[in-house]
Design an enzyme around this catalytic site. Structure first.
Site, PDB file in Angstrom:
ATOM      1  N   TYR A 159      -7.550   3.743  -6.187  1.00 44.93           N
ATOM      2  CA  TYR A 159      -6.323   3.587  -5.403  1.00 44.93           C
ATOM      3  C   TYR A 159      -5.767   2.172  -5.545  1.00 44.93           C
ATOM      4  CZ  TYR A 159      -3.192   3.660  -1.357  1.00 44.93           C
ATOM      5  OH  TYR A 159      -2.086   3.580  -0.529  1.00 44.93           O
ATOM      6  N   SER A 179       1.387  -0.163  -1.951  1.00 47.02           N
ATOM      7  CA  SER A 179       0.522  -0.218  -0.775  1.00 47.02           C
ATOM      8  C   SER A 179       0.193  -1.670  -0.464  1.00 47.02           C
ATOM      9  CB  SER A 179      -0.787   0.543  -1.055  1.00 47.02           C
ATOM     10  OG  SER A 179      -1.752   0.327  -0.052  1.00 47.02           O
TER      11      SER A 179
END
Length: 258
Positions: A152, A139
């Site tokens: 995350y 990401s």
């Protein structure tokens, strides 16, 4: 488009969003794909749309037994494994203070441990065909700090580092391992969470907008293909410039907006 003719690719989290788009892109490039996900209805529908070149298997990426079953299914159905896209993941948007330990650990287990288990599970199969490629979907939050993403962000930074370790360890077997770092992308998960606005604008990115799944899918397909034979251990940002710097400065003309 790069060619994947004759190759078989396992794509986790392939039921919808970036995973489904990657499956479509790989099939268009000539590959056969094994789509895996916990979302059985969506996963089977995506595979059916792609016809004989695709199959679906329900798969919990945190389970070693499930990984063994997925690799076996790929061999039974298509005869080989040439590539893996570790795309399955979950997100969270909450402060460190308010994050429950169980949720933090769950996010790490799915996003990071699942990636580790996947690479380990396909290694023997990739060696058997003389090499291959792994794409680990990290990401932009694995390239730069993003608030409210403790589990995350930690998992995606971990995926980034694990990718580099694997690239070094697997290179002697002709196996390339790279990470892709999407920014804000309009997927069912981001839209359901409210992270994507109705106009799909995104001022944090130089592009000024969110991405769409095919833009990430085509990057994944490229890295799986022979067009990327000298690329390993790399991190490819597909984020509209989000991780490049402060887009607000670009629009404002300077750090003070003048």
């Amino acid at each position: 488009m790069p060619s994947l003719d004759g190759k078989t690719v396992i794509i986790t989290g392939g039921a919808r969003g970036m995973g489904a788009a990657t499956a479509r892109s790989c099939v268009a490039a000539g590959a056969r794909v094994l789509i895996t996900d916990v979302l059985e209805g969506d996963g089977r529908a995506t595979a059916e749309q792609l016809g004989d070149a695709a199959r679906f298997v329900r798969h919990d990426v945190t389970s070693e037994d499930d990984w063994a079953a997925v690799v076996a299914a790929a061999h039974d159905t298509f005869g080989r494994v040439d590539g893996l896209v570790n795309n399955a993941g979950v997100a969270m948007g909450i402060t460190i203070e308010d994050t429950e330990l169980a949720e933090f650990e769950r996010t790490l287990r799915i996003n990071l441990t699942g990636t580790f288990l996947g690479m380990r599970a396909v290694l023997a199969s990739l060696r058997k065909v003389g090499g291959g490629a792994v794409v680990n979907v990290s990401s932009a939050a694995g390239l730069t700090a993003v608030p409210y993403t403790s589990g995350y962000g930690a998992s995606k930074w971990g995926v980034r580092g694990l990718t580099k370790v694997a690239a070094l360890e697997f290179a002697a077997d002709g196996i390339r391992v790279n990470s892709v770092h999407p920014g804000m992308v309009a997927t069912p998960m981001t839209e359901e969470s409210g992270a994507v606005t109705s106009d799909r604008g995104f001022p944090s990115a130089a592009a000024g907008r969110v991405g769409v799944p095919p833009e990430v899918a085509e990057a994944n397909t490229f890295l799986l293909s022979e067009a990327a034979t000298y690329i390993t251990g790399a991190e490819l940002a597909v984020d509209g410039g989000w991780s490049a710097g402060d887009a607000a400065m670009l629009r404002g003309g300077g750090p003070d907006g003048t």
